[in-house]
Each structure stands twice: as structure tokens, then as C-alpha cells.
Design a protein around this motif. Structure first.
Motif, short mmCIF file in Angstrom:
data_model
loop_
_atom_site.label_atom_id
_atom_site.label_comp_id
_atom_site.label_asym_id
_atom_site.label_seq_id
_atom_site.Cartn_x
_atom_site.Cartn_y
_atom_site.Cartn_z
N ALA A 1 18.07 6.59 114.35
CA ALA A 1 17.68 6.72 115.76
C ALA A 1 16.41 5.93 116.08
N VAL A 2 15.76 5.37 115.06
CA VAL A 2 14.52 4.63 115.30
C VAL A 2 14.82 3.36 116.08
N ASP A 3 14.13 3.16 117.18
CA ASP A 3 14.30 1.97 118.02
C ASP A 3 13.47 0.84 117.40
N LEU A 4 14.15 -0.07 116.70
CA LEU A 4 13.44 -1.13 115.98
C LEU A 4 12.70 -2.06 116.93
N ASP A 5 13.28 -2.32 118.10
CA ASP A 5 12.61 -3.22 119.05
C ASP A 5 11.34 -2.58 119.60
N MET A 6 11.37 -1.27 119.83
CA MET A 6 10.18 -0.58 120.31
C MET A 6 9.08 -0.61 119.25
N VAL A 7 9.46 -0.39 117.99
CA VAL A 7 8.47 -0.46 116.90
C VAL A 7 7.86 -1.85 116.84
N ARG A 8 8.71 -2.88 116.96
CA ARG A 8 8.20 -4.26 116.94
C ARG A 8 7.20 -4.49 118.07
N GLN A 9 7.53 -4.01 119.26
CA GLN A 9 6.63 -4.20 120.40
C GLN A 9 5.30 -3.46 120.18
N GLN A 10 5.35 -2.27 119.60
CA GLN A 10 4.12 -1.53 119.32
C GLN A 10 3.23 -2.32 118.36
N VAL A 11 3.85 -2.88 117.33
CA VAL A 11 3.08 -3.61 116.32
C VAL A 11 2.51 -4.90 116.93
N GLU A 12 3.31 -5.61 117.71
CA GLU A 12 2.85 -6.87 118.29
C GLU A 12 1.80 -6.67 119.38
N ALA A 13 1.64 -5.43 119.84
CA ALA A 13 0.59 -5.13 120.82
C ALA A 13 -0.78 -5.03 120.15
N VAL A 14 -0.81 -4.94 118.82
CA VAL A 14 -2.07 -4.91 118.09
C VAL A 14 -2.70 -6.30 118.11
N GLY A 15 -3.98 -6.37 118.41
CA GLY A 15 -4.64 -7.66 118.59
C GLY A 15 -4.54 -8.59 117.40
N TRP A 16 -4.50 -8.04 116.19
CA TRP A 16 -4.43 -8.86 114.99
C TRP A 16 -3.10 -9.58 114.84
N VAL A 17 -2.05 -9.04 115.43
CA VAL A 17 -0.68 -9.44 115.08
C VAL A 17 -0.18 -10.53 116.01
N GLU A 18 0.31 -11.60 115.42
CA GLU A 18 0.96 -12.66 116.20
C GLU A 18 2.43 -12.33 116.42
N LYS A 19 3.12 -11.91 115.36
CA LYS A 19 4.51 -11.50 115.50
C LYS A 19 4.86 -10.53 114.38
N ALA A 20 5.92 -9.76 114.61
CA ALA A 20 6.34 -8.78 113.62
C ALA A 20 7.86 -8.73 113.56
N ARG A 21 8.36 -8.30 112.42
CA ARG A 21 9.79 -8.09 112.24
C ARG A 21 9.99 -6.74 111.59
N VAL A 22 10.93 -5.97 112.12
CA VAL A 22 11.16 -4.61 111.62
C VAL A 22 12.57 -4.52 111.07
N VAL A 23 12.69 -4.04 109.84
CA VAL A 23 13.98 -3.93 109.16
C VAL A 23 14.20 -2.49 108.75
N ARG A 24 15.38 -1.98 109.01
CA ARG A 24 15.75 -0.63 108.60
C ARG A 24 16.44 -0.71 107.24
N LEU A 25 15.83 -0.14 106.24
CA LEU A 25 16.41 -0.14 104.89
C LEU A 25 16.89 1.27 104.58
N LEU A 26 18.19 1.50 104.75
CA LEU A 26 18.75 2.82 104.52
C LEU A 26 18.73 3.15 103.03
N PRO A 27 18.52 4.41 102.65
CA PRO A 27 18.64 5.57 103.54
C PRO A 27 17.37 6.05 104.22
N ASP A 28 16.14 5.55 103.86
CA ASP A 28 14.96 6.28 104.33
C ASP A 28 13.72 5.42 104.59
#
Length: 259
Positions: free
Chosen positions: A91-118
Motif C-alpha cells: 500500500a506504500v505510495d512509491l511516488d509520494m515517498v519519492r516526492q517527500q525525499v526530493e523535497a529535501v534540500g540536499w536531494v537532487e533526485k531519488a528513486r524508490v524501489v519496493r523489495l518484497l516482502p518487507d
């Protein structure tokens, strides 16, 4: 690591997770067959029920790995993430997580990967640190695009060159590149000062001043190197070297007054 992340992104499943997922899909299909419900009427079940079923089967968020982030950026990223341990990982919204991370001043870009199971993997590319920019009594860390890195403490980067003046952050990349190609000179530079928004002065640690032209900075620095090779100029010290006119380089020794 980028290759590994790409592989994780395409697979996104462990054998155990794949088996669980297939079982839940079969359950959904059975629900459609036996109830005759339309797909849209099952949307709540698909978005909520399946996630809860998968969570109950072990697909819960347990770990978040942040890769490529400095200590300072890592702390800032953890503060903005709105993730809960134990929530359904599907249920984790990967795009929302990416946007949260990229809103941090240090970050130019981010990529979020879901590695099942946890596990979530957050791969971060930070802004490069070009220089400390001083203007209006404020020091800020800037990247090679002239952007201020919000949250970066300039006092923690004494090794970065110092550029001074209004608008200096937008023009600093080229002159710093030229100076970096001349490490002996670069080590002597205390500040790179923007003058009238048009050109640079180099203030050296021994108090000397090098006045660069508005254009053809590399050519002027070549002239300076030639003077240094012939006369040992940088080692001897001087009050000022005026390189603004290539045909009339002026060296003013120390103790001769100003003019």
C-alpha cells in the motif's frame, strides 16, 4: 548498485512473495466469479482488502534502506518520511515517498524501489557541493548550477572555495573549474570575489589581489602562470596583479602604495 536497483525494480518479488501474491490474485478471481460483481465494485477490496491480506501474510514494511545520502541528508530524509513500520508494504505510495525525499534540500533526485516482502530501498542522488557563497552577511552552500542547498551548514565545508558578492553563485562554476585546473594557485586563494557583476578578483591568503578580466579568464590565468614560472611571483607575494588587459599586465609589488 544502480544495476542491482534496476534488477530489483523489474523483479520486485521474492519467491515467497510471488507465491503469496498469486494466492491473493486467485482469491480475487474467485470473488469475481462467485459474486458476479463488476470490477469497479471490487475496487475497495482490491485496494484495501488485498493489502491487508498481504500484510497478514507477511508483506509488511519492516526496513527502509537509504542509499547514496550523506549523514546530513540521511537525517533530513528520515524526518520527512511518513512511513509506518508494519503497514502493508503493497500500500506504500512509491511516488509520494519519492516526492517527500526530493523535497529535501540536499536531494537532487531519488528513486524508490519496493523489495518484497518487507523492504523499501530509497536511492538518492544529492546536489554536488561546488562552493560556499557569501552575500549580504549570509553564507550558503551552492551546487554547480548555482542553487543554494537548503539545510547545508556552510561552516561544515571549510574545504570548499568561497565566492563572494551578489549574483556570484550564478557565475561561479566556470571560474572555479579554471582554478581547479591550477591546484597551486587554488590552494592560495582565500576568496573569489564578484566585481560589479561582470568579472572576478582573486583574494589570496597572503593578502595579494589578482584582478581577472571580464572575458578570457583562462588566457589571463595562463599569463599569470607564465609570470610565476619566470619570476616565482606567487611565492614572492605582491600587492596586486592586474590581468584585465592582456596587452598590459601590471604587477604592483608590496610597499609601493596604491594607484
Amino acid at each position: 548498485m544502480p544495476g542491482k536497483l534496476a534488477a530489483l525494480s523489474s523483479l520486485d518479488l521474492s519467491p515467497r512473495a510471488a507465491a503469496i501474491g498469486l494466492g491473493v490474485v486467485a482469491m480475487v478471481c474467485a470473488g469475481i466469479i462467485f459474486t458476479g460483481s463488476r470490477a469497479e465494485r471490487l475496487s475497495a477490496f482490491v485496494s484495501g482488502g488485498i493489502n491487508q491480506q498481504l500484510a497478514a501474510a507477511g508483506l509488511q514494511l519492516r526496513r527502509v534502506h537509504i542509499q547514496g545520502a550523506s549523514t546530513e541528508a540521511n537525517r533530513a530524509i528520515q524526518q520527512v518520511l511518513s512511513l509506518r513500520q508494519g503497514e502493508p508494504i503493497t500500500a506504500v505510495d512509491l511516488d509520494m515517498v519519492r516526492q517527500q525525499v526530493e523535497a529535501v534540500g540536499w536531494v537532487e533526485k531519488a528513486r524508490v524501489v519496493r523489495l518484497l516482502p518487507d523492504t523499501l530501498v530509497i536511492a538518492v542522488t544529492e546536489h554536488d557541493r561546488l562552493a560556499v557563497w557569501q552575500s549580504g552577511g549570509r553564507n550558503a552552500v551552492i551546487d554547480s548550477q548555482g542553487r543554494v542547498i537548503e539545510g547545508a551548514d556552510a561552516a561544515l565545508y571549510p574545504e570548499l572555495p568561497l565566492v563572494v558578492g551578489e549574483g556570484a553563485h550564478l557565475q561561479a562554476t566556470d571560474v572555479i573549474r579554471s582554478l581547479s585546473e591550477r591546484p597551486d594557485l587554488m590552494r592560495r586563494v582565500e576568496a573569489i570575489v564578484r566585481v560589479d557583476g561582470r568579472r572576478w578578483d582573486l583574494r589570496l591568503r597572503d593578502g595579494s589581489l589578482i584582478m581577472l578580466p571580464e572575458a578570457n579568464v583562462d588566457a589571463a590565468l595562463i599569463q599569470l602562470e607564465a609570470l610565476d614560472q619566470r619570476q616565482g611571483l606567487l611565492g614572492r607575494g605582491f600587492e596586486r596583479v592586474d590581468l584585465r588587459l592582456p596587452e598590459a599586465v601590471v604587477v604592483r609589488p608590496r610597499g609601493t602604495g596604491r594607484g
